[in-house]
Design a protein around this motif. Sequence first.
Motif, PDB file in Angstrom:
ATOM      1  N   GLU A  68       0.841  -1.193   0.000  1.00 33.01           N
ATOM      2  CA  GLU A  68       0.000   0.000   0.000  1.00 33.01           C
ATOM      3  C   GLU A  68       0.875   1.242   0.000  1.00 33.01           C
ATOM      4  OE1 GLU A  68      -3.166   0.215   2.843  1.00 33.01           O
ATOM      5  OE2 GLU A  68      -3.716  -1.882   2.544  1.00 33.01           O
ATOM      6  N   GLY A  69       0.582   2.152  -0.890  1.00 37.30           N
ATOM      7  CA  GLY A  69       1.314   3.406  -0.982  1.00 37.30           C
ATOM      8  C   GLY A  69       0.426   4.583  -0.618  1.00 37.30           C
ATOM      9  N   ALA A  70       0.807   5.745  -1.099  1.00 37.52           N
ATOM     10  CA  ALA A  70       0.094   6.984  -0.777  1.00 37.52           C
ATOM     11  C   ALA A  70      -1.359   6.959  -1.254  1.00 37.52           C
ATOM     12  CB  ALA A  70       0.826   8.177  -1.382  1.00 37.52           C
ATOM     13  N   SER A  71      -1.617   6.413  -2.430  1.00 31.85           N
ATOM     14  CA  SER A  71      -2.988   6.368  -2.947  1.00 31.85           C
ATOM     15  C   SER A  71      -3.880   5.473  -2.092  1.00 31.85           C
ATOM     16  CB  SER A  71      -3.009   5.880  -4.392  1.00 31.85           C
ATOM     17  OG  SER A  71      -2.376   6.826  -5.225  1.00 31.85           O
ATOM     18  N   ALA A  72      -3.334   4.359  -1.620  1.00 27.68           N
ATOM     19  CA  ALA A  72      -4.104   3.462  -0.754  1.00 27.68           C
ATOM     20  C   ALA A  72      -4.395   4.143   0.588  1.00 27.68           C
ATOM     21  CB  ALA A  72      -3.362   2.149  -0.542  1.00 27.68           C
ATOM     22  N   ARG A  73      -3.420   4.848   1.125  1.00 30.21           N
ATOM     23  CA  ARG A  73      -3.650   5.577   2.385  1.00 30.21           C
ATOM     24  C   ARG A  73      -4.734   6.635   2.196  1.00 30.21           C
ATOM     25  NH1 ARG A  73       1.847   4.849   2.579  1.00 30.21           N
ATOM     26  NH2 ARG A  73       2.297   6.918   1.758  1.00 30.21           N
ATOM     27  N   MET A  74      -4.709   7.309   1.038  1.00 30.18           N
ATOM     28  CA  MET A  74      -5.724   8.313   0.752  1.00 30.18           C
ATOM     29  C   MET A  74      -7.115   7.662   0.684  1.00 30.18           C
ATOM     30  SD  MET A  74      -5.961  10.969  -2.455  1.00 30.18           S
ATOM     31  CE  MET A  74      -6.156   9.651  -3.630  1.00 30.18           C
ATOM     32  N   ALA A  75      -7.218   6.502   0.033  1.00 31.22           N
ATOM     33  CA  ALA A  75      -8.501   5.801  -0.059  1.00 31.22           C
ATOM     34  C   ALA A  75      -8.982   5.364   1.317  1.00 31.22           C
ATOM     35  CB  ALA A  75      -8.376   4.596  -0.994  1.00 31.22           C
ATOM     36  N   ARG A  76      -8.072   4.865   2.155  1.00 39.22           N
ATOM     37  CA  ARG A  76      -8.463   4.465   3.515  1.00 39.22           C
ATOM     38  C   ARG A  76      -8.914   5.675   4.345  1.00 39.22           C
ATOM     39  NH1 ARG A  76      -7.733  -0.745   4.857  1.00 39.22           N
ATOM     40  NH2 ARG A  76      -6.260  -1.988   3.650  1.00 39.22           N
ATOM     41  N   ASN A  77      -8.230   6.804   4.201  1.00 41.23           N
ATOM     42  CA  ASN A  77      -8.653   8.013   4.919  1.00 41.23           C
ATOM     43  C   ASN A  77     -10.024   8.472   4.452  1.00 41.23           C
ATOM     44  OD1 ASN A  77      -6.372   8.173   6.541  1.00 41.23           O
ATOM     45  ND2 ASN A  77      -5.252   9.440   5.083  1.00 41.23           N
ATOM     46  N   TRP A  78     -10.260   8.399   3.142  1.00 38.61           N
ATOM     47  CA  TRP A  78     -11.571   8.770   2.602  1.00 38.61           C
ATOM     48  C   TRP A  78     -12.640   7.827   3.170  1.00 38.61           C
ATOM     49  CZ3 TRP A  78     -15.723   6.908   0.048  1.00 38.61           C
ATOM     50  CH2 TRP A  78     -16.584   7.840  -0.550  1.00 38.61           C
ATOM     51  N   ALA A  79     -12.346   6.532   3.175  1.00 35.51           N
ATOM     52  CA  ALA A  79     -13.294   5.542   3.707  1.00 35.51           C
ATOM     53  C   ALA A  79     -13.605   5.831   5.175  1.00 35.51           C
ATOM     54  CB  ALA A  79     -12.724   4.130   3.549  1.00 35.51           C
ATOM     55  N   ARG A  80     -12.607   6.215   5.942  1.00 35.04           N
ATOM     56  CA  ARG A  80     -12.832   6.537   7.359  1.00 35.04           C
ATOM     57  C   ARG A  80     -13.785   7.722   7.498  1.00 35.04           C
ATOM     58  NH1 ARG A  80      -8.055   6.816   8.513  1.00 35.04           N
ATOM     59  NH2 ARG A  80      -7.846   4.752   9.439  1.00 35.04           N
ATOM     60  N   ARG A  81     -13.544   8.771   6.697  1.00 34.47           N
ATOM     61  CA  ARG A  81     -14.407   9.961   6.779  1.00 34.47           C
ATOM     62  C   ARG A  81     -15.848   9.634   6.416  1.00 34.47           C
ATOM     63  NH1 ARG A  81     -10.470  12.458   3.567  1.00 34.47           N
ATOM     64  NH2 ARG A  81     -12.042  13.211   2.139  1.00 34.47           N
ATOM     65  N   VAL A  82     -16.031   8.859   5.349  1.00 35.13           N
ATOM     66  CA  VAL A  82     -17.407   8.555   4.932  1.00 35.13           C
ATOM     67  C   VAL A  82     -18.059   7.562   5.891  1.00 35.13           C
ATOM     68  CG1 VAL A  82     -17.125   6.632   3.287  1.00 35.13           C
ATOM     69  CG2 VAL A  82     -18.832   8.371   2.858  1.00 35.13           C
ATOM     70  N   ALA A  83     -17.300   6.604   6.402  1.00 32.05           N
ATOM     71  CA  ALA A  83     -17.854   5.605   7.327  1.00 32.05           C
ATOM     72  C   ALA A  83     -18.419   6.262   8.581  1.00 32.05           C
ATOM     73  CB  ALA A  83     -16.791   4.569   7.699  1.00 32.05           C
ATOM     74  N   LYS A  84     -17.755   7.287   9.067  1.00 32.58           N
ATOM     75  CA  LYS A  84     -18.240   8.008  10.252  1.00 32.58           C
ATOM     76  C   LYS A  84     -19.594   8.654   9.980  1.00 32.58           C
ATOM     77  CE  LYS A  84     -13.780   9.179  12.268  1.00 32.58           C
ATOM     78  NZ  LYS A  84     -12.842  10.282  12.577  1.00 32.58           N
ATOM     79  N   ARG A  85     -19.801   9.077   8.749  1.00 31.62           N
ATOM     80  CA  ARG A  85     -21.023   9.817   8.409  1.00 31.62           C
ATOM     81  C   ARG A  85     -22.195   8.918   8.025  1.00 31.62           C
ATOM     82  NH1 ARG A  85     -16.665  12.954   7.129  1.00 31.62           N
ATOM     83  NH2 ARG A  85     -16.842  15.189   7.523  1.00 31.62           N
ATOM     84  N   ILE A  86     -21.914   7.686   7.608  1.00 34.57           N
ATOM     85  CA  ILE A  86     -23.006   6.829   7.138  1.00 34.57           C
ATOM     86  C   ILE A  86     -23.271   5.636   8.049  1.00 34.57           C
ATOM     87  CG2 ILE A  86     -22.682   7.518   4.733  1.00 34.57           C
ATOM     88  CD1 ILE A  86     -21.442   4.698   4.274  1.00 34.57           C
ATOM     89  N   ALA A  87     -22.504   5.512   9.146  1.00 32.42           N
ATOM     90  CA  ALA A  87     -22.710   4.390  10.074  1.00 32.42           C
ATOM     91  C   ALA A  87     -24.188   4.329  10.454  1.00 32.42           C
ATOM     92  CB  ALA A  87     -21.838   4.570  11.310  1.00 32.42           C
ATOM     93  N   PRO A  88     -24.770   3.132  10.506  1.00 25.68           N
ATOM     94  CA  PRO A  88     -24.173   1.809  10.549  1.00 25.68           C
ATOM     95  C   PRO A  88     -24.017   1.128   9.173  1.00 25.68           C
ATOM     96  CG  PRO A  88     -26.473   1.595  11.027  1.00 25.68           C
ATOM     97  CD  PRO A  88     -26.202   3.074  10.806  1.00 25.68           C
ATOM     98  N   VAL A  89     -24.223   1.866   8.081  1.00 25.89           N
ATOM     99  CA  VAL A  89     -24.021   1.272   6.750  1.00 25.89           C
ATOM    100  C   VAL A  89     -22.526   0.941   6.605  1.00 25.89           C
ATOM    101  CG1 VAL A  89     -24.117   1.689   4.256  1.00 25.89           C
ATOM    102  CG2 VAL A  89     -25.969   2.501   5.740  1.00 25.89           C
ATOM    103  N   PRO A  90     -22.205  -0.313   6.286  1.00 24.71           N
ATOM    104  CA  PRO A  90     -20.796  -0.702   6.218  1.00 24.71           C
ATOM    105  C   PRO A  90     -20.085  -0.179   4.971  1.00 24.71           C
ATOM    106  CG  PRO A  90     -22.201  -2.586   5.745  1.00 24.71           C
ATOM    107  CD  PRO A  90     -23.108  -1.448   6.095  1.00 24.71           C
ATOM    108  N   VAL A  91     -18.780  -0.026   5.116  1.00 22.48           N
ATOM    109  CA  VAL A  91     -17.889   0.347   4.023  1.00 22.48           C
ATOM    110  C   VAL A  91     -16.921  -0.816   3.845  1.00 22.48           C
ATOM    111  CG1 VAL A  91     -16.085   1.950   3.272  1.00 22.48           C
ATOM    112  CG2 VAL A  91     -18.086   2.815   4.515  1.00 22.48           C
ATOM    113  N   ARG A  92     -16.753  -1.265   2.606  1.00 21.28           N
ATOM    114  CA  ARG A  92     -15.827  -2.354   2.293  1.00 21.28           C
ATOM    115  C   ARG A  92     -14.761  -1.824   1.351  1.00 21.28           C
ATOM    116  NH1 ARG A  92     -17.767  -6.750   4.491  1.00 21.28           N
ATOM    117  NH2 ARG A  92     -16.214  -8.068   3.520  1.00 21.28           N
ATOM    118  N   MET A  93     -13.544  -2.322   1.496  1.00 20.46           N
ATOM    119  CA  MET A  93     -12.422  -1.935   0.655  1.00 20.46           C
ATOM    120  C   MET A  93     -12.101  -3.120  -0.258  1.00 20.46           C
ATOM    121  SD  MET A  93     -11.670   1.114   2.045  1.00 20.46           S
ATOM    122  CE  MET A  93     -10.125   1.520   1.277  1.00 20.46           C
TER     123      MET A  93
END
Length: 159
Positions: A68-93
């Motif tokens: 995992e490089g910078a792009s993967a870290r960016m995708a994981r950070n994006w997933a974290r931000r959206v997951a907080k806002r849509i919980a309990p709807v799951p986010v999968r990578m």
Amino acid sequence: MRRGVRIGVDVGKARTGLAISDSDGILATPVGTFRAGGQDIHEVMSLVREKNVLEVIVGLPYNMDGSEGASARMARNWARRVAKRIAPVPVRMVDERLTTVTAHQKLHSVGKELRAHKAVVDQVAATLILDNALETERRTGRAPGELFELYPPSDTRIG
């Protein structure tokens, strides 16, 4: 196969592409390309509310060697931000290696000029990510990729 609408996401530095599936998980269609850093997350939140979404599938751009490089870290950070806002709807990578390359190839094969790719390549990539995830679930009978854990279990080792 689980029933329910899914959202596919191709996260980028400048733009994020979105796609959506039908409730049977058969067909993924592009939704649009949105400005990264706000508009994209708001669009996902709106779709989750309007379409009673089962889960959000985010592309994880591993390097070709599986790291995992910078792009993967960016995708994981994006997933974290959206997951907080849509919980309990799951986010999968899910692994999305080469989806942007494939999206450019598909656009070229239908006669789109290279200049026109920029406006739609991210939503085509999101559609490919979602199509691959749906196919994986049909083939294996299991939800695709890895569940993004908003609050991963803490390390309980002693000493």
